[in-house]
Design an enzyme around this catalytic site. Structure first.
Site, PDB file in Angstrom:
ATOM      1  N   GLY A 213       0.820  -1.161  -0.041  1.00 50.81           N
ATOM      2  CA  GLY A 213      -0.153  -0.003  -0.015  1.00 50.81           C
ATOM      3  C   GLY A 213       0.768   1.184   0.032  1.00 50.81           C
ATOM      4  N   SER A 214       0.227   2.388   0.584  1.00 48.87           N
ATOM      5  CA  SER A 214       1.125   3.434   0.420  1.00 48.87           C
ATOM      6  C   SER A 214       2.185   3.998   1.449  1.00 48.87           C
ATOM      7  CB  SER A 214      -0.272   4.597   0.590  1.00 48.87           C
ATOM      8  OG  SER A 214      -0.669   4.573   1.801  1.00 48.87           O
ATOM      9  N   GLY A 218       2.061   2.434   5.514  1.00 50.94           N
ATOM     10  CA  GLY A 218       3.288   1.640   5.755  1.00 50.94           C
ATOM     11  C   GLY A 218       4.064   2.386   7.185  1.00 50.94           C
ATOM     12  N   GLU A 236       5.537  -3.250   1.211  1.00 48.46           N
ATOM     13  CA  GLU A 236       5.598  -2.871  -0.268  1.00 48.46           C
ATOM     14  C   GLU A 236       4.940  -1.605  -0.496  1.00 48.46           C
ATOM     15  OE1 GLU A 236       4.473  -5.343  -4.318  1.00 48.46           O
ATOM     16  OE2 GLU A 236       3.721  -5.909  -2.555  1.00 48.46           O
ATOM     17  N   CYS A 270       1.922   0.684  -8.729  1.00 46.22           N
ATOM     18  CA  CYS A 270       3.182   1.613  -7.761  1.00 46.22           C
ATOM     19  C   CYS A 270       4.447   1.522  -8.696  1.00 46.22           C
ATOM     20  CB  CYS A 270       3.590   0.262  -6.529  1.00 46.22           C
ATOM     21  SG  CYS A 270       3.832  -1.336  -7.274  1.00 46.22           S
TER      22      CYS A 270
HETATM   23  N1  LIG Z   1       5.310  -1.357  -3.834  1.00 43.33           N
HETATM   24  C1  LIG Z   1       3.975  -2.149  -4.460  1.00 43.33           C
HETATM   25  O1  LIG Z   1       4.250  -3.328  -4.728  1.00 43.33           O
HETATM   26  C2  LIG Z   1       2.603  -1.240  -4.488  1.00 43.33           C
HETATM   27  C3  LIG Z   1       1.964  -2.131  -5.147  1.00 43.33           C
HETATM   28  C4  LIG Z   1       0.617  -1.893  -5.098  1.00 43.33           C
HETATM   29  C5  LIG Z   1       0.306  -0.610  -4.383  1.00 43.33           C
HETATM   30  N2  LIG Z   1       1.298   0.108  -3.892  1.00 43.33           N
HETATM   31  C6  LIG Z   1       0.978   1.421  -3.318  1.00 43.33           C
HETATM   32  O2  LIG Z   1      -0.484   1.636  -2.584  1.00 43.33           O
HETATM   33  C7  LIG Z   1      -1.066   2.744  -2.521  1.00 43.33           C
HETATM   34  C8  LIG Z   1      -2.284   2.573  -3.386  1.00 43.33           C
HETATM   35  O3  LIG Z   1      -2.958   1.684  -2.650  1.00 43.33           O
HETATM   36  P1  LIG Z   1      -3.986   1.916  -1.340  1.00 43.33           P
HETATM   37  O4  LIG Z   1      -4.643   3.223  -1.778  1.00 43.33           O
HETATM   38  O5  LIG Z   1      -4.808   0.662  -1.449  1.00 43.33           O
HETATM   39  O6  LIG Z   1      -3.055   2.022  -0.205  1.00 43.33           O
HETATM   40  P2  LIG Z   1      -3.276   2.404   1.370  1.00 43.33           P
HETATM   41  O7  LIG Z   1      -1.944   2.495   1.956  1.00 43.33           O
HETATM   42  O8  LIG Z   1      -4.472   3.411   1.447  1.00 43.33           O
HETATM   43  O9  LIG Z   1      -4.006   1.091   1.944  1.00 43.33           O
HETATM   44  C9  LIG Z   1      -3.306  -0.439   1.747  1.00 43.33           C
HETATM   45  C10 LIG Z   1      -4.057  -1.136   2.835  1.00 43.33           C
HETATM   46  O10 LIG Z   1      -3.503  -0.827   3.991  1.00 43.33           O
HETATM   47  C11 LIG Z   1      -4.790  -0.568   4.872  1.00 43.33           C
HETATM   48  N3  LIG Z   1      -4.395   0.454   5.902  1.00 43.33           N
HETATM   49  C12 LIG Z   1      -4.313   1.873   5.721  1.00 43.33           C
HETATM   50  N4  LIG Z   1      -3.982   2.459   6.688  1.00 43.33           N
HETATM   51  C13 LIG Z   1      -3.716   1.428   7.933  1.00 43.33           C
HETATM   52  C14 LIG Z   1      -3.154   1.347   9.142  1.00 43.33           C
HETATM   53  N5  LIG Z   1      -2.815   2.712   9.667  1.00 43.33           N
HETATM   54  N6  LIG Z   1      -2.940   0.325   9.719  1.00 43.33           N
HETATM   55  C15 LIG Z   1      -3.116  -0.886   8.975  1.00 43.33           C
HETATM   56  N7  LIG Z   1      -3.615  -0.967   7.782  1.00 43.33           N
HETATM   57  C16 LIG Z   1      -3.806   0.288   7.197  1.00 43.33           C
HETATM   58  C17 LIG Z   1      -5.963  -0.373   3.947  1.00 43.33           C
HETATM   59  O11 LIG Z   1      -6.992  -0.349   4.431  1.00 43.33           O
HETATM   60  C18 LIG Z   1      -5.741  -1.149   2.859  1.00 43.33           C
HETATM   61  O12 LIG Z   1      -6.057  -2.481   3.141  1.00 43.33           O
HETATM   62  C19 LIG Z   1       0.020   3.419  -3.447  1.00 43.33           C
HETATM   63  O13 LIG Z   1       0.951   4.191  -2.817  1.00 43.33           O
HETATM   64  C20 LIG Z   1       0.869   2.532  -4.337  1.00 43.33           C
HETATM   65  O14 LIG Z   1       1.961   2.700  -4.932  1.00 43.33           O
HETATM   66  C21 LIG Z   1       2.471  -0.368  -3.713  1.00 43.33           C
HETATM   67  N1  LIG Z   2       3.529  -5.957 -10.523  1.00 49.71           N
HETATM   68  C1  LIG Z   2       3.105  -4.734 -11.139  1.00 49.71           C
HETATM   69  C2  LIG Z   2       2.960  -3.623 -10.104  1.00 49.71           C
HETATM   70  C3  LIG Z   2       2.369  -3.887  -8.987  1.00 49.71           C
HETATM   71  C4  LIG Z   2       1.900  -2.579  -7.985  1.00 49.71           C
HETATM   72  O1  LIG Z   2       1.294  -2.187  -8.534  1.00 49.71           O
HETATM   73  C5  LIG Z   2       3.935  -4.278 -12.449  1.00 49.71           C
HETATM   74  O2  LIG Z   2       5.052  -4.024 -12.149  1.00 49.71           O
HETATM   75  O3  LIG Z   2       3.139  -4.183 -13.138  1.00 49.71           O
END
Ligand SMILES: NC(=O)c1ccc[n+]([C@@H]2O[C@H](COP(=O)([O-])OP(=O)(O)OC[C@H]3O[C@@H](n4cnc5c(N)ncnc54)[C@H](O)[C@@H]3O)[C@@H](O)[C@H]2O)c1
Ligand SMILES: N[C@@H](CCC=O)C(=O)O
Length: 482
Positions: A213-214, A218, A236, A270
């Site tokens: 997630g974000s 994180g 991640e 991401c």
């Molecule tokens: N690096 C990667 O592989 C990757 C992949 C996909 C998405 N992302 C990132 O994720 C973000 C978008 O996804 P999103 O909006 O669903 O992310 P988000 O961080 O809003 O939420 C991700 C998950 O975490 C939970 N969450 C939020 N705050 C929390 C807390 N304080 N404690 C525990 N859990 C919590 C949410 O409910 C959700 O299930 C972007 O920043 C993107 O770059 C990263």
């Molecule tokens: N595995 C995906 C990215 C995952 C995160 O959003 C890609 O590289 O396309």
């Protein structure tokens, strides 16, 4: 499999930008979350002691079921995220494919080893870490949580899964497929709700937290685990990913790969490119012309449209607002719109891609704008391009588009990113390779092939199959005559 609850608040998920309900359920209460963790703990001893072959057999049945239910998975992903059909099908196919990769990775990276040592037989034996909390994002609601859940279950962990609040139905469907595959009761629990439910889950007695997630979420999780070093935390997170183009002969290919990097999934990957770094010469102008053309012509639309769109809506109207606000802030700060991102009148979450030249800005903010907005930065030479590409606290993916091998050798040695590509888009990471980033992008290379590593604990064992006095007795110990 869903934690039971009597009077929990209702939760609905809607098609992006509309009130059309695509999933209805309830939010887990604190009690539900505690019960789910307790059920996963109770199921752990028996799941951990089943043979890995039995666990793999369940995972293979899950893969077979997910293949049979590909249409259902596709539809749920498409309804909750608005992904075009080609993209939702692509994600649904990754679900069973992950099982094969996770089995290979487990065998290759967590297979027991025997090492003959002077003092006896040495063994490295792997077992599950314990109860894992898996927190999923919305952008790949099946593929990304699956990338944690499959290796975790194969390694002998039990899992409590909280899908994104934007995509609860896809999460629920994954859990149902595991149930149909015969996963023993309690081994995979699902709790629904937002970040507060996620925070409650993290506060429970879990052994690991596997998060995608974000950066801000994180960090919040990292802070909440302070003082609990025994809890494994795999993060991640996002990226502010650069594409550098220099000495590329085929500018058409460079423009295409840049557009795909920046705008696929409406810029909600991401790994999407957020910055295009160009050495300021005539090629740069020619490339930008082509890219502007892509921004104006690539098809933006809704699932089911004919002809099929390249990109669908953002996850919500609020997400679209954030992208357009970020663009306004850049323009107010001195940037120039080459093609401005614009809302499409058909749906408030649909945004046409934007290309913004931020070279003239004094102060560029290092943040991930999670949508179809690409920032162009012109620099004097290739050296400055690498420096510019590294000007971020993140470090997820980076691409160089160039026909010059020496340029790539310099790029790969100096660039700070977990995914480093040459003449490839920043997106489309291979599941056969490790995946994840440096710095603010995360740790442990979570997901991808190396997910096997953090899903298992290694025990170092020294064994002798009979008890006898060692050949050498330590000084200062008298041995009584027997
Ligand atoms: N690096 C990667 O592989 C990757 C992949 C996909 C998405 N992302 C990132 O994720 C973000 C978008 O996804 P999103 O909006 O669903 O992310 P988000 O961080 O809003 O939420 C991700 C998950 O975490 C939970 N969450 C939020 N705050 C929390 C807390 N304080 N404690 C525990 N859990 C919590 C949410 O409910 C959700 O299930 C972007 O920043 C993107 O770059 C990263
Ligand atoms: N595995 C995906 C990215 C995952 C995160 O959003 C890609 O590289 O396309």
């Amino acid at each position: 499999m869903t934690a039971s609850s009597e009077s929990t608040p209702p939760w609905v998920a809607c098609f992006p930008g509309t009130d059309e309900v695509v999933w209805e359920g309830t939010v887990a209460t604190e009690r539900d979350v505690a019960d789910a963790v307790s059920n996963a703990r109770s199921a752990l001893a028996s799941w951990q002691t089943t043979s890995v072959e039995e666990r793999i057999a369940v995972a293979e049945r899950f893969a077979a079921t997910a293949t049979e239910c590909q249409d259902q998975i596709t539809q749920q992903i498409s309804r909750e995220t608005g992904k075009p059909d080609w993209e939702a099908v692509g994600e649904a196919k990754l679900v069973p494919a992950k099982v094969k990769l996770a089995i290979e990775a487990y065998r290759e990276r967590s297979g027991s080893q025997r090492i003959d040592l002077p003092q006896g037989i040495g063994r490295v034996v792997y077992r599950g870490v314990g109860v894992m909390a898996v927190l999923g994002p919305f952008n790949f609601p099946a593929h990304l949580p699956n990338g944690h859940i499959v290796p975790a279950l194969i390694a002998g962990n039990t899992v409590v899964f909280k899908p994104s609040e934007m995509t609860p139905g896809t999460g629920a469907l994954l859990a149902e497929l595991w149930q149909s595959a015969g996963l023993p009761s309690g081994v995979l629990q699902i709790v629904q709700g937002d970040g507060k439910v996620g925070a409650t889950l993290v506060s429970q007695a879990v052994d690991g937290v596997l998060f995608t997630g974000s950066y801000s979420a994180g960090c919040a999780i990292h802070r909440s685990l302070a003082g609990r070093p025994q809890v494994l935390l795999a993060l991640e997170m996002g990226g502010n990913n650069p594409v550098v183009v220099h000495r590329a002969n085929d500018l058409g290919a460079a423009a295409y790969l840049t557009a795909v990097s920046a705008f696929v999934t409406a810029g909600q990957r991401c790994t999407c490119a957020r910055r295009l770094v160009l050495v300021d010469d005539a090629d740069a102008e020619r490339l930008l012309e082509r890219l502007m053309e892509h921004c104006k012509t690539l098809r933006v639309g809704l699932p089911g449209e004919d002809p099929e769109p390249f990109m669908g809506p953002l996850i919500s109207t609020a997400a679209a607002d954030r992208v357009l606000d970020a663009q306004d802030n850049l323009l107010r700060g001195g940037a120039t719109a080459l093609v401005a991102a614009q809302r499409d009148p058909r749906n408030p979450a649909l945004v046409r891609p934007g290309l913004i030249d931020v070279t003239g800005m004094d102060d560029r903010i290092d943040e991930e704008v999670f949508g179809p907005l690409l920032q162009v930065i012109r620099v004097a030479d290739f050296d400055a391009a690498i420096e510019e590409a590294n000007r971020t606290a993140y470090g997820l993916s980076a691409s160089l588009l160039s026909d010059d091998r020496e340029r790539f050798d310099a790029f790969r040695k100096r660039i700070r990113a977990g995914v480093v590509n040459w003449n490839q888009a920043t997106i489309g990471a291979s599941g056969r390779l490790p995946f994840g980033g440096l710095g603010a992008s995360g740790n442990h290379r979570p997901s991808g092939y190396f997910a096997a590593d953090y899903c298992s604990d290694a025990s170092a064992m020294l064994e002798s199959d009979s008890l006898s006095m060692p050949a050498t007795i330590m000084p200062g110990i008298e041995i009584a005559v027997q």
